[in-house]
Every structure is written in structure tokens, then in C-alpha cells.
Design a protein around this motif. Structure first.
Motif, PDB file in Angstrom:
ATOM      1  N   SER A 122       0.833  -1.210   0.000  1.00 47.17           N
ATOM      2  CA  SER A 122       0.000   0.000   0.000  1.00 47.17           C
ATOM      3  C   SER A 122       0.864   1.257   0.000  1.00 47.17           C
ATOM      4  O   SER A 122       0.482   2.276  -0.592  1.00 47.17           O
ATOM      5  N   GLN A 123       2.032   1.194   0.653  1.00 51.11           N
ATOM      6  CA  GLN A 123       2.903   2.368   0.691  1.00 51.11           C
ATOM      7  C   GLN A 123       3.508   2.653  -0.680  1.00 51.11           C
ATOM      8  O   GLN A 123       3.665   3.816  -1.062  1.00 51.11           O
ATOM      9  N   SER A 124       3.836   1.603  -1.414  1.00 51.69           N
ATOM     10  CA  SER A 124       4.346   1.793  -2.766  1.00 51.69           C
ATOM     11  C   SER A 124       3.297   2.451  -3.649  1.00 51.69           C
ATOM     12  O   SER A 124       3.604   3.361  -4.439  1.00 51.69           O
ATOM     13  N   HIS A 125       2.052   2.039  -3.502  1.00 54.52           N
ATOM     14  CA  HIS A 125       0.969   2.641  -4.284  1.00 54.52           C
ATOM     15  C   HIS A 125       0.747   4.094  -3.871  1.00 54.52           C
ATOM     16  O   HIS A 125       0.459   4.948  -4.712  1.00 54.52           O
ATOM     17  N   ARG A 126       0.876   4.372  -2.581  1.00 60.21           N
ATOM     18  CA  ARG A 126       0.745   5.763  -2.112  1.00 60.21           C
ATOM     19  C   ARG A 126       1.844   6.631  -2.707  1.00 60.21           C
ATOM     20  O   ARG A 126       1.591   7.768  -3.122  1.00 60.21           O
ATOM     21  N   LEU A 127       3.065   6.099  -2.767  1.00 61.07           N
ATOM     22  CA  LEU A 127       4.167   6.877  -3.332  1.00 61.07           C
ATOM     23  C   LEU A 127       3.917   7.163  -4.811  1.00 61.07           C
ATOM     24  O   LEU A 127       4.249   8.260  -5.302  1.00 61.07           O
ATOM     25  N   GLU A 128       3.336   6.214  -5.526  1.00 64.45           N
ATOM     26  CA  GLU A 128       2.986   6.445  -6.930  1.00 64.45           C
ATOM     27  C   GLU A 128       2.008   7.609  -7.046  1.00 64.45           C
ATOM     28  O   GLU A 128       2.123   8.434  -7.959  1.00 64.45           O
ATOM     29  N   ARG A 129       1.049   7.673  -6.141  1.00 67.94           N
ATOM     30  CA  ARG A 129       0.064   8.767  -6.195  1.00 67.94           C
ATOM     31  C   ARG A 129       0.702  10.104  -5.841  1.00 67.94           C
ATOM     32  O   ARG A 129       0.319  11.145  -6.376  1.00 67.94           O
ATOM     33  N   VAL A 130       1.673  10.088  -4.937  1.00 68.80           N
ATOM     34  CA  VAL A 130       2.333  11.323  -4.528  1.00 68.80           C
ATOM     35  C   VAL A 130       3.230  11.858  -5.637  1.00 68.80           C
ATOM     36  O   VAL A 130       3.217  13.059  -5.936  1.00 68.80           O
ATOM     37  N   LEU A 131       4.001  10.969  -6.266  1.00 72.80           N
ATOM     38  CA  LEU A 131       4.965  11.408  -7.278  1.00 72.80           C
ATOM     39  C   LEU A 131       4.371  11.479  -8.678  1.00 72.80           C
ATOM     40  O   LEU A 131       4.859  12.239  -9.522  1.00 72.80           O
ATOM     41  N   GLY A 132       3.337  10.704  -8.939  1.00 68.75           N
ATOM     42  CA  GLY A 132       2.739  10.708 -10.265  1.00 68.75           C
ATOM     43  C   GLY A 132       3.528   9.877 -11.249  1.00 68.75           C
ATOM     44  O   GLY A 132       4.401   9.090 -10.878  1.00 68.75           O
ATOM     45  N   SER A 133       3.234  10.051 -12.520  1.00 69.24           N
ATOM     46  CA  SER A 133       3.871   9.270 -13.578  1.00 69.24           C
ATOM     47  C   SER A 133       4.052  10.149 -14.807  1.00 69.24           C
ATOM     48  O   SER A 133       3.820  11.356 -14.767  1.00 69.24           O
ATOM     49  N   ALA A 134       4.443   9.526 -15.905  1.00 65.04           N
ATOM     50  CA  ALA A 134       4.636  10.277 -17.143  1.00 65.04           C
ATOM     51  C   ALA A 134       3.319  10.826 -17.685  1.00 65.04           C
ATOM     52  O   ALA A 134       3.305  11.788 -18.449  1.00 65.04           O
ATOM     53  N   SER A 135       2.207  10.224 -17.287  1.00 66.16           N
ATOM     54  CA  SER A 135       0.909  10.638 -17.834  1.00 66.16           C
ATOM     55  C   SER A 135      -0.001  11.314 -16.811  1.00 66.16           C
ATOM     56  O   SER A 135      -1.051  11.838 -17.171  1.00 66.16           O
ATOM     57  N   ARG A 136       0.409  11.311 -15.532  1.00 66.52           N
ATOM     58  CA  ARG A 136      -0.473  11.859 -14.508  1.00 66.52           C
ATOM     59  C   ARG A 136       0.350  12.566 -13.441  1.00 66.52           C
ATOM     60  O   ARG A 136       1.286  11.995 -12.885  1.00 66.52           O
ATOM     61  N   SER A 137      -0.002  13.805 -13.156  1.00 70.13           N
ATOM     62  CA  SER A 137       0.691  14.550 -12.109  1.00 70.13           C
ATOM     63  C   SER A 137       0.327  14.001 -10.739  1.00 70.13           C
ATOM     64  O   SER A 137      -0.834  13.676 -10.481  1.00 70.13           O
ATOM     65  N   GLY A 138       1.325  13.894  -9.868  1.00 74.34           N
ATOM     66  CA  GLY A 138       1.089  13.435  -8.515  1.00 74.34           C
ATOM     67  C   GLY A 138       0.706  14.578  -7.592  1.00 74.34           C
ATOM     68  O   GLY A 138       0.765  15.760  -7.960  1.00 74.34           O
ATOM     69  N   THR A 139       0.331  14.240  -6.368  1.00 73.75           N
ATOM     70  CA  THR A 139      -0.117  15.266  -5.425  1.00 73.75           C
ATOM     71  C   THR A 139       1.009  16.233  -5.053  1.00 73.75           C
ATOM     72  O   THR A 139       0.738  17.402  -4.750  1.00 73.75           O
ATOM     73  N   LEU A 140       2.258  15.768  -5.076  1.00 76.37           N
ATOM     74  CA  LEU A 140       3.375  16.644  -4.722  1.00 76.37           C
ATOM     75  C   LEU A 140       3.521  17.781  -5.724  1.00 76.37           C
ATOM     76  O   LEU A 140       3.604  18.955  -5.348  1.00 76.37           O
ATOM     77  N   PHE A 141       3.534  17.445  -7.007  1.00 76.33           N
ATOM     78  CA  PHE A 141       3.664  18.479  -8.027  1.00 76.33           C
ATOM     79  C   PHE A 141       2.443  19.391  -8.039  1.00 76.33           C
ATOM     80  O   PHE A 141       2.573  20.617  -8.176  1.00 76.33           O
ATOM     81  N   LEU A 142       1.255  18.814  -7.887  1.00 74.03           N
ATOM     82  CA  LEU A 142       0.040  19.625  -7.892  1.00 74.03           C
ATOM     83  C   LEU A 142       0.043  20.621  -6.730  1.00 74.03           C
ATOM     84  O   LEU A 142      -0.406  21.770  -6.876  1.00 74.03           O
ATOM     85  N   ALA A 143       0.559  20.181  -5.565  1.00 75.56           N
ATOM     86  CA  ALA A 143       0.631  21.084  -4.414  1.00 75.56           C
ATOM     87  C   ALA A 143       1.611  22.219  -4.689  1.00 75.56           C
ATOM     88  O   ALA A 143       1.363  23.379  -4.313  1.00 75.56           O
ATOM     89  N   PHE A 144       2.738  21.903  -5.341  1.00 76.49           N
ATOM     90  CA  PHE A 144       3.725  22.936  -5.662  1.00 76.49           C
ATOM     91  C   PHE A 144       3.146  23.940  -6.654  1.00 76.49           C
ATOM     92  O   PHE A 144       3.252  25.164  -6.458  1.00 76.49           O
ATOM     93  N   ARG A 145       2.518  23.439  -7.696  1.00 81.63           N
ATOM     94  CA  ARG A 145       1.943  24.341  -8.700  1.00 81.63           C
ATOM     95  C   ARG A 145       0.835  25.204  -8.108  1.00 81.63           C
ATOM     96  O   ARG A 145       0.747  26.409  -8.401  1.00 81.63           O
ATOM     97  N   SER A 146      -0.002  24.613  -7.254  1.00 83.58           N
ATOM     98  CA  SER A 146      -1.073  25.384  -6.617  1.00 83.58           C
ATOM     99  C   SER A 146      -0.506  26.463  -5.708  1.00 83.58           C
ATOM    100  O   SER A 146      -1.010  27.587  -5.661  1.00 83.58           O
TER     101      SER A 146
END
Length: 239
Positions: A122-146
């Protein structure tokens, strides 16, 4: 020892920690080498989960700093991001250590894993959501941009300004370092799995190495694209 005295063992809860490795091969009178190899396998994955806990907590703190965008908070974020990058490097090096797991031992105790698989982390999946991927922005980048939008700062201008952007530039560089570390860890995992099981399916019913390869993408696509624009602009100016 007084009731309030703290020792190394009590602080780290070593009595509990060192009993959490319970190779299942022991139940079937497997040879000592196989049992030790399974213990090595367990320790490696437990350690991975501990480092993932630290990375996720550090990145959550970074997202909190992005909500305020104070100079002190941004500088603290740089420290936390670089620490996360170093921990991802440790995870990659841990994969190198796992290459010392003899194939014959792994083949013997793998039957005891049932449907258990790293794909269920579950932690690996959470990290994927935080960092995102080549096709989807993660929560970390979205927080920075916001955060940048709230204070009227432009991300493209920050990337183009480079070191002149100060704390913002250092945050961008640190995020890219985290993304690179994450990608290297994922690719290293693919290589390890290919070495150990070839193209066999994973224990959780996934396609094995192919499943991992599909998920091994580079985060922070927008930052890479903006850096590419800067490179192209400066190349034209120089030419």
C-alpha cells in the motif's frame, strides 16, 4: 533500570523488531541455507517498507510547506526532498543486495509466499500517487503548482530563471532528483525480477516483470518539458 530509563534496545523496541522475521520455510524442515535466504528476503522487504514510511512522511511535510510557500518552508522542503532522494537511492542499492539471493533458494521458498507480493504494498501505491507518472501529475507536483499560483508565481518563468529563482529553483532541482531516484528504483526492480523469475507471472497474479515495466515511468513530466524548452531556447541563442 528505573521505569523511565531509556536504553538503546527499549528505544528501538529491538525485542519486538528482531522477532518479526519468521521464514515460512522453517515449517517444512527446509535446509538451513533456504531458511536464511528467506529471512534475508523478509528483512529486505521490511526495511523497504520502513524507508517508504519515512519517504512518505517527508513528502507529506513538503506538501504542507507548499501550502504556505514561505521562504523558510521552501528551504526546509529542499532538505526533505534531497533526503527522500537519498532514501530512494538506498532502496535501489537494496535491490543490488537482493541479487545475492541464490536463485535455487528463492525457487524453494517462493511456494510459501502464496499470493503475497510487493505489488500489494500500500505504501508503494501511495508513493505512486504522490509522485505521479509520465501521464499523470502526482499530489506533490500539484501542491507545488497550486502554491505558486496562490502567490502569483509562474512555474515556467521559475524554470527559465534557473539559480536566479532562489528557493523555487532549489525546490525544482530537488523534485527532479526525487523523480530520477524513483525511476532508477523502479527500473532496478524490473531487472531484479527478470533475473530471478524471467517472464514468469508474479505471485499476486500480475504479469511479473512486464507489470513492473509498465509502472516504471518518470514523474514530473511538466518540469522535464519546461527544462527542455529552456535548453532549446539557449541552444538557439548560442547558435
Amino acid at each position: 533500570m528505573t521505569p523511565t530509563e531509556v536504553t538503546y534496545a527499549s528505544y528501538l523496541k529491538l525485542d519486538e523488531l528482531l522477532t518479526l522475521q519468521q521464514p515460512r520455510a522453517c515449517e517444512d524442515e527446509a535446509d538451513a541455507a533456504t531458511v536464511l535466504s528467506e529471512q534475508f528476503f523478509i528483512v529486505s522487504h521490511q526495511t523497504c517498507e520502513l524507508w517508504l514510511k519515512q519517504i512518505l512522511d517527508d513528502l507529506a511535510a513538503v506538501e504542507g510547506h507548499f501550502r504556505t510557500m514561505s521562504t523558510a518552508g521552501l528551504e526546509r522542503s529542499v532538505d526533505l526532498l534531497y533526503r527522500s532522494g537519498e532514501l530512494l537511492r538506498l532502496l535501489h542499492e537494496q535491490l543490488t543486495a537482493l541479487e545475492r539471493l541464490p536463485l535455487e533458494d528463492f525457487a524453494r521458498f517462493r511456494q510459501y509466499l502464496g499470493m503475497a507480493s510487493g505489488a500489494q504494498s500500500s505504501q508503494s501505491h501511495r508513493l505512486e500517487r504522490v509522485l505521479g507518472s509520465a501521464s499523470r501529475s502526482g499530489t506533490l507536483f500539484l501542491a507545488f503548482r497550486s502554491g505558486l499560483e496562490r502567490i502569483g508565481a509562474d512555474l515556467e518563468e521559475i524554470v527559465a530563471a534557473g539559480v536566479e529563482a532562489g528557493s523555487f529553483h532549489r525546490v525544482v532541482e530537488a523534485m527532479l532528483r526525487v523523480g530520477n531516484g524513483y525511476f532508477q528504483w523502479k527500473i532496478g526492480h524490473v531487472g531484479l525480477v527478470m533475473r530471478m523469475i524471467g517472464e514468469q507471472p508474479g505471485t499476486a497474479g500480475t504479469s511479473g516483470a512486464a507489470h513492473l515495466m509498465d509502472r516504471a515511468t518518470m514523474p514530473f513530466t511538466e518540469l522535464h518539458e519546461l527544462r527542455g524548452k529552456v535548453h532549446e531556447r539557449r541552444r538557439r541563442q548560442a547558435g
